[in-house]
Design a protein around this motif. Structure first.
Motif, PDB file in Angstrom:
ATOM      1  N   ARG A 114     -32.416  36.922 -83.854  1.00  0.00           N
ATOM      2  CA  ARG A 114     -31.011  36.632 -84.467  1.00  0.00           C
ATOM      3  C   ARG A 114     -31.213  36.063 -86.144  1.00  0.00           C
ATOM      4  N   GLY A 115     -30.106  36.682 -86.982  1.00  0.00           N
ATOM      5  CA  GLY A 115     -30.225  36.496 -88.194  1.00  0.00           C
ATOM      6  C   GLY A 115     -29.597  37.272 -89.231  1.00  0.00           C
ATOM      7  N   LYS A 116     -29.341  36.935 -90.304  1.00  0.00           N
ATOM      8  CA  LYS A 116     -28.363  37.834 -91.146  1.00  0.00           C
ATOM      9  C   LYS A 116     -29.380  38.553 -92.090  1.00  0.00           C
ATOM     10  N   ALA A 117     -29.182  39.990 -92.089  1.00  0.00           N
ATOM     11  CA  ALA A 117     -29.854  40.894 -92.967  1.00  0.00           C
ATOM     12  C   ALA A 117     -29.406  41.420 -94.341  1.00  0.00           C
ATOM     13  N   SER A 118     -30.165  41.551 -95.063  1.00  0.00           N
ATOM     14  CA  SER A 118     -29.677  42.216 -96.311  1.00  0.00           C
ATOM     15  C   SER A 118     -30.994  42.844 -97.110  1.00  0.00           C
ATOM     16  N   PHE A 119     -30.552  43.869 -97.860  1.00  0.00           N
ATOM     17  CA  PHE A 119     -31.601  44.529 -98.689  1.00  0.00           C
ATOM     18  C   PHE A 119     -32.494  43.885 -99.531  1.00  0.00           C
ATOM     19  N   ILE A 120     -33.562  44.173 -99.603  1.00  0.00           N
ATOM     20  CA  ILE A 120     -34.352  43.837-100.808  1.00  0.00           C
ATOM     21  C   ILE A 120     -34.707  45.186-101.737  1.00  0.00           C
ATOM     22  N   ASP A 121     -35.035  46.330-100.872  1.00  0.00           N
ATOM     23  CA  ASP A 121     -35.209  47.443-101.363  1.00  0.00           C
ATOM     24  C   ASP A 121     -35.055  48.549-100.155  1.00  0.00           C
ATOM     25  N   PRO A 122     -35.067  49.727-100.398  1.00  0.00           N
ATOM     26  CA  PRO A 122     -34.699  50.480 -99.511  1.00  0.00           C
ATOM     27  C   PRO A 122     -35.365  50.591 -98.069  1.00  0.00           C
ATOM     28  N   GLN A 123     -36.653  49.879 -98.311  1.00  0.00           N
ATOM     29  CA  GLN A 123     -37.501  50.047 -97.000  1.00  0.00           C
ATOM     30  C   GLN A 123     -37.829  48.526 -96.596  1.00  0.00           C
ATOM     31  N   THR A 124     -37.146  47.454 -97.252  1.00  0.00           N
ATOM     32  CA  THR A 124     -37.346  46.198 -96.725  1.00  0.00           C
ATOM     33  C   THR A 124     -35.992  45.540 -96.881  1.00  0.00           C
ATOM     34  N   LEU A 125     -36.065  44.608 -95.479  1.00  0.00           N
ATOM     35  CA  LEU A 125     -34.964  43.676 -95.395  1.00  0.00           C
ATOM     36  C   LEU A 125     -35.319  42.105 -95.425  1.00  0.00           C
ATOM     37  N   GLN A 126     -34.501  41.540 -95.876  1.00  0.00           N
ATOM     38  CA  GLN A 126     -34.689  40.032 -95.793  1.00  0.00           C
ATOM     39  C   GLN A 126     -33.814  39.540 -94.592  1.00  0.00           C
ATOM     40  N   ILE A 127     -34.535  38.571 -93.903  1.00  0.00           N
ATOM     41  CA  ILE A 127     -33.627  38.182 -92.765  1.00  0.00           C
ATOM     42  C   ILE A 127     -33.713  36.457 -92.667  1.00  0.00           C
ATOM     43  N   VAL A 128     -32.517  36.039 -92.644  1.00  0.00           N
ATOM     44  CA  VAL A 128     -32.205  34.473 -92.764  1.00  0.00           C
ATOM     45  C   VAL A 128     -31.942  34.055 -91.296  1.00  0.00           C
ATOM     46  N   LYS A 129     -32.847  33.431 -90.670  1.00  0.00           N
ATOM     47  CA  LYS A 129     -32.748  33.154 -89.565  1.00  0.00           C
ATOM     48  C   LYS A 129     -31.949  31.810 -89.255  1.00  0.00           C
ATOM     49  N   ASP A 130     -31.360  31.470 -88.044  1.00  0.00           N
ATOM     50  CA  ASP A 130     -30.395  30.315 -87.776  1.00  0.00           C
ATOM     51  C   ASP A 130     -31.054  29.149 -88.161  1.00  0.00           C
ATOM     52  N   ASP A 131     -32.250  28.897 -87.998  1.00  0.00           N
ATOM     53  CA  ASP A 131     -32.958  27.726 -88.485  1.00  0.00           C
ATOM     54  C   ASP A 131     -33.115  27.526 -90.106  1.00  0.00           C
ATOM     55  N   GLY A 132     -32.653  28.452 -90.703  1.00  0.00           N
ATOM     56  CA  GLY A 132     -32.934  28.432 -92.044  1.00  0.00           C
ATOM     57  C   GLY A 132     -34.160  29.275 -92.773  1.00  0.00           C
ATOM     58  N   GLU A 133     -35.174  29.564 -91.678  1.00  0.00           N
ATOM     59  CA  GLU A 133     -36.238  30.149 -92.001  1.00  0.00           C
ATOM     60  C   GLU A 133     -36.147  31.600 -92.615  1.00  0.00           C
ATOM     61  N   THR A 134     -36.675  32.002 -93.710  1.00  0.00           N
ATOM     62  CA  THR A 134     -36.291  33.392 -94.213  1.00  0.00           C
ATOM     63  C   THR A 134     -37.653  34.285 -94.092  1.00  0.00           C
ATOM     64  N   ILE A 135     -37.603  35.483 -93.541  1.00  0.00           N
ATOM     65  CA  ILE A 135     -38.650  36.390 -93.292  1.00  0.00           C
ATOM     66  C   ILE A 135     -38.218  37.799 -93.815  1.00  0.00           C
ATOM     67  N   ARG A 136     -39.249  38.340 -94.110  1.00  0.00           N
ATOM     68  CA  ARG A 136     -39.181  39.759 -94.647  1.00  0.00           C
ATOM     69  C   ARG A 136     -39.800  40.979 -93.613  1.00  0.00           C
ATOM     70  N   VAL A 137     -39.011  41.821 -93.568  1.00  0.00           N
ATOM     71  CA  VAL A 137     -39.546  42.869 -92.725  1.00  0.00           C
ATOM     72  C   VAL A 137     -39.397  44.436 -93.442  1.00  0.00           C
ATOM     73  N   SER A 138     -40.317  45.130 -92.793  1.00  0.00           N
ATOM     74  CA  SER A 138     -40.189  46.517 -93.533  1.00  0.00           C
ATOM     75  C   SER A 138     -40.038  47.751 -92.433  1.00  0.00           C
ATOM     76  N   GLY A 139     -39.270  48.647 -92.753  1.00  0.00           N
ATOM     77  CA  GLY A 139     -39.257  49.817 -91.887  1.00  0.00           C
ATOM     78  C   GLY A 139     -39.286  51.179 -92.720  1.00  0.00           C
ATOM     79  N   THR A 140     -39.936  52.046 -91.964  1.00  0.00           N
ATOM     80  CA  THR A 140     -40.264  53.434 -92.319  1.00  0.00           C
ATOM     81  C   THR A 140     -38.705  53.985 -92.491  1.00  0.00           C
ATOM     82  N   SER A 141     -37.926  53.790 -91.354  1.00  0.00           N
ATOM     83  CA  SER A 141     -36.457  54.293 -91.426  1.00  0.00           C
ATOM     84  C   SER A 141     -35.657  52.839 -91.002  1.00  0.00           C
ATOM     85  N   ILE A 142     -34.380  52.700 -91.571  1.00  0.00           N
ATOM     86  CA  ILE A 142     -33.666  51.692 -91.359  1.00  0.00           C
ATOM     87  C   ILE A 142     -32.206  52.443 -90.692  1.00  0.00           C
ATOM     88  N   LEU A 143     -31.619  51.780 -89.749  1.00  0.00           N
ATOM     89  CA  LEU A 143     -30.294  52.068 -89.322  1.00  0.00           C
ATOM     90  C   LEU A 143     -29.347  51.056 -89.342  1.00  0.00           C
TER      91      LEU A 143
END
Length: 468
Positions: free
Chosen positions: A112-141
């Motif tokens: 669970r969390g709100k996603a937003s782009f950092i660049d075309p391969q990377t998303l920043q996800i803000v989780k419910d508890d306020g923690e922020t993580i970054r995830v990278s994908g070869t492809s994004i849908l």
């Protein structure tokens, strides 16, 4: 930073189908959902809730039995909003449980969390508890779906003036309801509340409604709505919505007419839920309604590794087609072969009565200059229709005079969204009028209407025309 083969933003029909498809191909998949539970708009505020509400209303009111026992017949005399919500919550819990099990079984990760782009391969996800993580994908849908359009001139308050999401949370059923917007969502809710014996008024600036549906079907549908005293103010725009001192709502139309009602539902359009994605960081831009443009065959956006599917890409905005779009996008994204789906798919409108259509409308056949003939069957002509107490319902088949092939099937009435699949199969298999004339259908069934309509068309077409 976590690395995945496919990142899916949204867990509605297109998102979950894409995630499971990619996982079945052995890919590492992460689904990001900002809602409290997986399922997206389809499960929590759209497809499943509205159809559950419809079924509950028809059951508790005894709507389907009124042909025998009269309009005053009701299974439950006093129906409350709680009665409707109780069944809704049971259904939603089941849907979420099934989806979570599908993710677990296929080893699809989700959070669970709100996603937003950092660049075309990377998303920043803000989780419910306020923690922020970054995830990278070869492809994004992007399968973020849509949200109700809420213009500034409508005084939404969540109690008497609502959008379609808020309607599911009402505490009391209104005696009168005005629906602004005669699109699919507006018409579905308008007819559901009419079945609950709420006095319903529909307002839309267009002079016609459901223009993508065969005109003869819409005319039959409109007659049924007027016959049960629904008011249709088509070709009139709602210029002002106000709350009165007496707790009611006042709607002023551009014609000068004023509508007074207990509750207003604004259902004139939806917006793609893309405003929080920071699309510019990925090199993407949405249109004025928040929708994304894609290649209709691959669902690839203008950025090669980013795909979009479902309602966020626009028409037809169906749960069924969204699932197929997600599946195709996922296969393309991970480098698998993706076959194009069959040409014809059904469109279902879960109003009361139902409408379902597949193939060309009579208007489209005329525009293409195709010589044609129609066959009509009314549900009251079938034995099953008599058993069910149906006095309405219509099935229409359109055939080419040259090839005798089925061109379109259009249905209004009880079970339309189930019956349409027979016509869909014949369309995609390029069947002719002879299928309906020579085939045996269970008796008594509403499906027998196909044979009646086939015979009707066959009699008009005659035997002198060579078969294709």
């Amino acid at each position: 930073m976590n690395q995945y083969d496919l990142l899916v933003v949204g867990s509605g029909p297109s998102g979950r189908r894409a995630a499971i498809q990619a996982a079945k191909l052995g890919k590492r998949v992460l689904v990001v959902e900002q809602g409290k539970r997986v399922g997206g708009v389809s499960v929590h505020t759209g497809t499943i809730p509205s159809k559950t509400l419809r079924e509950t209303a028809l059951n508790l009111t005894g709507w389907r039995e009124r042909g025998f026992y009269g309009r005053a017949y009701r299974v439950k005399q006093e129906i409350s909003a709680d009665d409707l919500r109780r069944r809704l919550l049971i259904t939603l819990d089941h849907e979420v449980e099934v989806l979570e099990h599908q993710f677990a079984r296929n080893r699809v990760q989700h959070l669970r969390g709100k996603a937003s782009f950092i660049d075309p391969q990377t998303l920043q996800i803000v989780k419910d508890d306020g923690e922020t993580i970054r995830v990278s994908g070869t492809s994004i849908l992007l399968a973020v779906g849509t949200k109700p359009f809420r213009p500034d001139y409508i005084p939404f308050d969540g109690k008497t003036v609502l959008d379609s999401d808020e309607l599911l949370e009402i505490e009391d059923l209104p005696r009168s309801l005005a629906v602004i917007g005669a699109g699919v969502i507006g018409i579905e809710y308008a007819t559901i509340f009419s079945a609950l014996d709420t006095h319903v008024t529909v307002i839309d600036p267009k002079a016609t409604m459901l223009d993508f549906i065969d005109k003869e079907i819409v005319e039959d549908f409109t007659y049924q709505l007027r016959d049960r005293n629904m008011k249709l103010h088509l070709g009139q725009k709602a210029e002002k919505v106000e709350r009165t001192p007496h707790g009611k709502c006042s709607i002023t139309l551009d014609s000068g007419r004023v509508i007074i009602c207990e509750m207003v539902l604004f259902a004139a359009g939806r917006m793609g839920a893309t405003d929080t994605l920071n699309l510019s960081a990925a090199g993407l831009e949405a249109d004025s309604r928040g929708r994304l443009s894609v290649n209709p065959e691959t669902f690839q956006t203008s950025v090669p590794n980013i795909y979009a599917a479902g309602d966020v890409v626009g028409f037809p905005s169906l749960a069924s087609t969204s699932m197929e779009q997600g599946r195709i996008a996922a296969r393309v994204a991970v480098g698998a072969i993706a076959k194009e789906p069959p040409k014809f798919f059904p469109y279902g409108i879960y109003a009361v009565p139902e409408i379902s259509t597949c193939g060309l409308t009579e208007e489209e056949v005329k525009e293409r200059g195709i010589p044609y003939e129609c066959g009509i069957a009314r549900f009251r002509e079938t034995s099953r229709g008599h058993i069910m107490g149906l006095d309405s319902g219509l099935l229409k088949l359109i055939f080419s005079l040259k090839t005798r092939r089925l061109l379109g099937v259009h249905i209004v009435g009880e079970g339309a969204t189930e019956l349409v699949h027979i016509g869909q199969a014949v369309l995609n298999l390029k069947g002719t009028v002879e299928y309906f004339v020579e085939n045996t259908f269970n008796y008594p069934t509403l499906a027998e209407a196909y044979k009646i309509a086939g015979l009707d068309a066959g009699n008009r077409m005659g035997e002198l025309v060579a078969k294709g």
